[in-house]
Design a protein around this motif. Structure first.
Motif, mmCIF file in Angstrom:
data_model
loop_
_atom_site.group_PDB
_atom_site.id
_atom_site.type_symbol
_atom_site.label_atom_id
_atom_site.label_comp_id
_atom_site.label_asym_id
_atom_site.label_seq_id
_atom_site.Cartn_x
_atom_site.Cartn_y
_atom_site.Cartn_z
ATOM 1 N N PHE A 198 0.811 -1.372 -0.032
ATOM 2 C CA PHE A 198 0.068 0.049 -0.011
ATOM 3 C C PHE A 198 1.050 1.178 -0.035
ATOM 4 O O PHE A 198 0.553 2.291 -0.839
ATOM 5 N N ILE A 199 1.753 1.423 0.909
ATOM 6 C CA ILE A 199 2.650 2.463 0.905
ATOM 7 C C ILE A 199 3.932 2.476 0.036
ATOM 8 O O ILE A 199 4.373 3.375 -0.435
ATOM 9 N N THR A 200 4.313 1.220 -0.682
ATOM 10 C CA THR A 200 5.095 0.875 -1.385
ATOM 11 C C THR A 200 5.012 -0.293 -2.026
ATOM 12 O O THR A 200 4.133 -1.166 -1.672
ATOM 13 N N GLN A 201 5.836 -0.678 -2.859
ATOM 14 C CA GLN A 201 5.886 -2.075 -3.528
ATOM 15 C C GLN A 201 7.310 -2.661 -3.551
ATOM 16 O O GLN A 201 8.159 -1.765 -3.918
ATOM 17 N N VAL A 202 7.590 -4.094 -3.189
ATOM 18 C CA VAL A 202 8.888 -4.486 -2.909
ATOM 19 C C VAL A 202 8.974 -5.875 -3.731
ATOM 20 O O VAL A 202 7.904 -6.627 -3.848
ATOM 21 N N ASP A 203 10.073 -6.335 -4.140
ATOM 22 C CA ASP A 203 10.260 -7.816 -4.529
ATOM 23 C C ASP A 203 11.204 -8.591 -3.193
ATOM 24 O O ASP A 203 12.208 -7.971 -3.030
ATOM 25 N N ILE A 204 10.628 -9.496 -2.938
ATOM 26 C CA ILE A 204 11.075 -9.801 -1.462
ATOM 27 C C ILE A 204 10.868 -11.594 -1.851
ATOM 28 O O ILE A 204 10.122 -12.075 -2.701
ATOM 29 N N PRO A 205 11.924 -12.504 -1.334
ATOM 30 C CA PRO A 205 11.536 -13.966 -1.266
ATOM 31 C C PRO A 205 10.233 -14.476 -0.917
ATOM 32 O O PRO A 205 9.717 -13.987 0.353
ATOM 33 N N GLN A 206 9.555 -15.476 -1.309
ATOM 34 C CA GLN A 206 8.386 -15.873 -1.121
ATOM 35 C C GLN A 206 8.251 -16.378 0.523
ATOM 36 O O GLN A 206 7.403 -16.225 1.108
ATOM 37 N N GLY A 207 9.587 -17.068 0.964
ATOM 38 C CA GLY A 207 9.592 -17.412 2.222
ATOM 39 C C GLY A 207 9.741 -16.167 3.217
ATOM 40 O O GLY A 207 8.943 -16.272 4.366
ATOM 41 N N ALA A 208 9.985 -15.171 2.763
ATOM 42 C CA ALA A 208 9.806 -13.774 3.805
ATOM 43 C C ALA A 208 8.462 -13.265 3.822
ATOM 44 O O ALA A 208 8.178 -13.246 5.114
ATOM 45 N N LEU A 209 7.597 -13.402 2.800
ATOM 46 C CA LEU A 209 6.292 -13.283 2.889
ATOM 47 C C LEU A 209 5.498 -14.192 3.927
ATOM 48 O O LEU A 209 4.611 -13.663 4.663
ATOM 49 N N GLY A 210 5.915 -15.559 3.792
ATOM 50 C CA GLY A 210 5.413 -16.357 4.432
ATOM 51 C C GLY A 210 5.537 -16.430 5.925
ATOM 52 O O GLY A 210 4.606 -16.717 6.710
ATOM 53 N N LEU A 211 6.720 -15.578 6.322
ATOM 54 C CA LEU A 211 6.893 -15.260 7.798
ATOM 55 C C LEU A 211 5.785 -14.594 8.389
ATOM 56 O O LEU A 211 5.845 -14.559 9.847
ATOM 57 N N MET A 212 5.060 -13.934 7.677
ATOM 58 C CA MET A 212 4.088 -12.974 8.226
ATOM 59 C C MET A 212 3.084 -14.065 9.257
ATOM 60 O O MET A 212 2.406 -13.767 10.016
ATOM 61 N N PHE A 213 2.819 -15.127 8.647
ATOM 62 C CA PHE A 213 1.858 -16.226 9.405
ATOM 63 C C PHE A 213 2.465 -16.562 10.881
ATOM 64 O O PHE A 213 1.616 -16.579 12.027
ATOM 65 N N PRO A 214 3.634 -16.913 11.050
ATOM 66 C CA PRO A 214 4.142 -17.252 12.363
ATOM 67 C C PRO A 214 3.776 -15.707 13.374
ATOM 68 O O PRO A 214 3.709 -16.003 14.479
ATOM 69 N N MET A 215 3.850 -14.742 12.508
ATOM 70 C CA MET A 215 3.898 -13.623 13.363
ATOM 71 C C MET A 215 2.573 -13.059 14.156
ATOM 72 O O MET A 215 2.331 -12.507 14.952
#
Length: 488
Positions: A380-397
């Motif tokens: 929303f505030i910006t767009q980034v390219d990151i590893p898929q695993g990094a995005l998945g880490l939001m679930f443990p959070m």
């Protein structure tokens, strides 16, 4: 005399300073390991540097708690300590990321460590009286609400502080990669902004909150004001040895519930210390694929510095740590909105235990998210390219955030009603031992475990934290609630 209820906004105002203090804590938790690494610390020694934080809490909070119990002046009882601590903390926040500028006078690592210790001590001077202020000002039937509002503000501050470096890099355009012996510009400016908000929010509480006069306070708490004044004067006339003896006797006479909660606190804060110390390295290694050798100062020196692509990966991982911390803080905010109602329906112990169990599951699942394939993410505030695993880490959070909300509120809601009103400050300060001690233990052994047992693979130390959090969830059921202040 019955203590009057407060409006929601009165409770909000007396807790508002927590917003700024937690922004400072969030910047510290997300970036101090990054700063110390930039200044030359190797991975296995980070936990030893982090010992400055719990040691300062161990030393400062009981002293401040006892002193604020005996203080009443024009500003009030707790407010003078909040204000003084905020001024020092804001100053230290400005100095810490600029440690490299002092290289002509003192090694930057040593200067950074000293400022880190001073900053954390000042945070504790500011932070501890807020806990006692809620107990002083909020009547028993609103105590769950009071500590839930505190938790809400803490986590709003944590979200803001956590995302600051990421926003300054990806929205404002500041550089997030550090040069040898220096701190990244995005981190420096994040600390400047955090210092400003910290001081401003504490000033809001100081000038928008009016503490009870002594005679009102003692009447509401059912205490004898003259007896209290005599006790204060007697305390002032005692020698240092007598004061230490009295403090030791106070510790020995602590309510049994403090000792029972201490076991829960041990496992909880042992795990949190590991997260704050080693999350940046764990994410960079496990998800961005940065080798463990790039956390070895001797290897880096042998290679003539860190290659640009490694520095970029570590910087990106460090920024993403802030997003993950913001994520767990946001989930904590959402959980704090319903936590008081859940505690009223199911009981504090049940909610507390289930929340810690969720946190343990989050840590234990951390190792599952290793997919290196790049994905495009719109934040929303910006767009980034990151590893898929990094995005998945939001679930443990999600689980970590639920646990964090409970850790900030449930022990204090359980404890507050069991404390004698004339010693709330000193006992809240003593209770901080149960926060500082497990962090000290973690700091002394976590680095050795990481290097000797896990060969500097930081993801495994995070999983160890998960096991500790699960033990904390189980130990909640050993706590026997009690209430000497007629809590509803």
């Amino acid at each position: 005399m019955k203590q009057p209820k407060l409006s929601f906004w009165q409770i909000w105002n007396l807790s508002f300073g927590f917003l700024g203090v937690q922004i400072g804590f969030a910047l510290q938790n997300g970036n101090v390991s990054r700063i110390l690494s930039d200044l030359g610390a190797d991975l296995s020694s980070l936990s030893l540097f982090w010992l400055a934080a719990p040691i300062m809490g161990l030393l400062v909070q009981p002293i401040v708690g006892a002193a604020s119990d005996r203080t009443w002046n024009r500003l009030g009882r707790r407010l003078p300590f909040m204000l003084g601590g905020a001024v020092v903390a804001a100053t230290a926040m400005v100095l810490l990321p600029n440690s490299s500028m002092m290289v002509a006078f003192i090694p930057p690592m040593l200067f950074g460590l000293v400022i880190f210790a001073i900053k954390d001590a000042a945070f504790n001077v500011t932070f501890q009286p807020f806990r006692s202020l809620v107990s002083d000002m909020v009547p028993p039937e609103q105590r769950n609400l009071g500590y839930s509002v505190q938790t809400l503000l803490i986590n709003i501050g944590a979200v803001f502080g956590s995302i600051l470096p990421f926003v300054l890099t990806n929205v404002v355009g500041l550089d997030n990669a550090s040069k040898a012996g220096e701190v990244a510009p995005s981190v420096i400016w994040a600390f400047y902004i955090g210092a400003t908000v910290l001081l401003g929010s504490v000033l809001w509480t100081v000038f928008r909150t009016r503490e009870y006069a002594p005679e009102q306070y003692f009447a509401y708490k059912g205490l004898d004001a003259k007896a209290h004044e005599l006790a204060v004067q007697t305390q002032k006339s005692r020698s240092l040895g007598e004061k230490l003896t009295d403090f030791w006797q106070t510790m020995l006479g602590m309510p049994s519930i403090m000792k029972q909660l201490a076991l829960v606190q041990f496992f909880s804060w042992f795990a949190l210390f590991i997260m704050w110390t080693y999350f940046p390295a764990a994410i960079a290694q496990n998800t961005w694929g940065v080798g463990t050798e790039w956390y070895d100062a001797a290897y880096i020196a042998q290679m003539g510095g860190i290659p640009a692509h490694i520095a970029a990966a570590k910087g990106a991982a460090g920024d993403w740590v802030g997003i993950l911390y913001a994520g767990y803080s946001l989930f904590a905010v959402l959980f704090s909105l319903v936590m008081a109602k859940l505690a009223n329906v199911f009981g504090r112990k049940f909610v507390y235990s289930m929340a810690l169990l969720a946190g343990g599951a989050g840590y234990l699942s951390f190792a599952l998210f290793t997919d290196p394939s790049m994905t495009h993410v719109d934040l929303f505030i910006t767009q980034v390219d990151i590893p898929q695993g990094a995005l998945g880490l939001m679930f443990p959070m999600v689980g970590v955030g639920i646990a964090w909300a409970a850790i900030l509120a449930m022990p204090y809601a359980i404890l507050a009603g069991a404390l004698p009103a004339n010693k709330t400050g000193v006992y809240m300060g003593i209770f901080n031992f149960t926060i500082a001690a497990p962090q000290i233990v973690s700091g002394l052994i976590a680095g050795w475990i990481l290097g000797s047992v896990f060969e500097n693979q930081a993801v495994y130390i995070v999983m160890l934290a998960g096991a500790a959090m699960v033990l904390g969830a189980l130990s909640v059921w050993l706590v026997k609630e009690q209430d000497t202040q007629a809590q509803v």
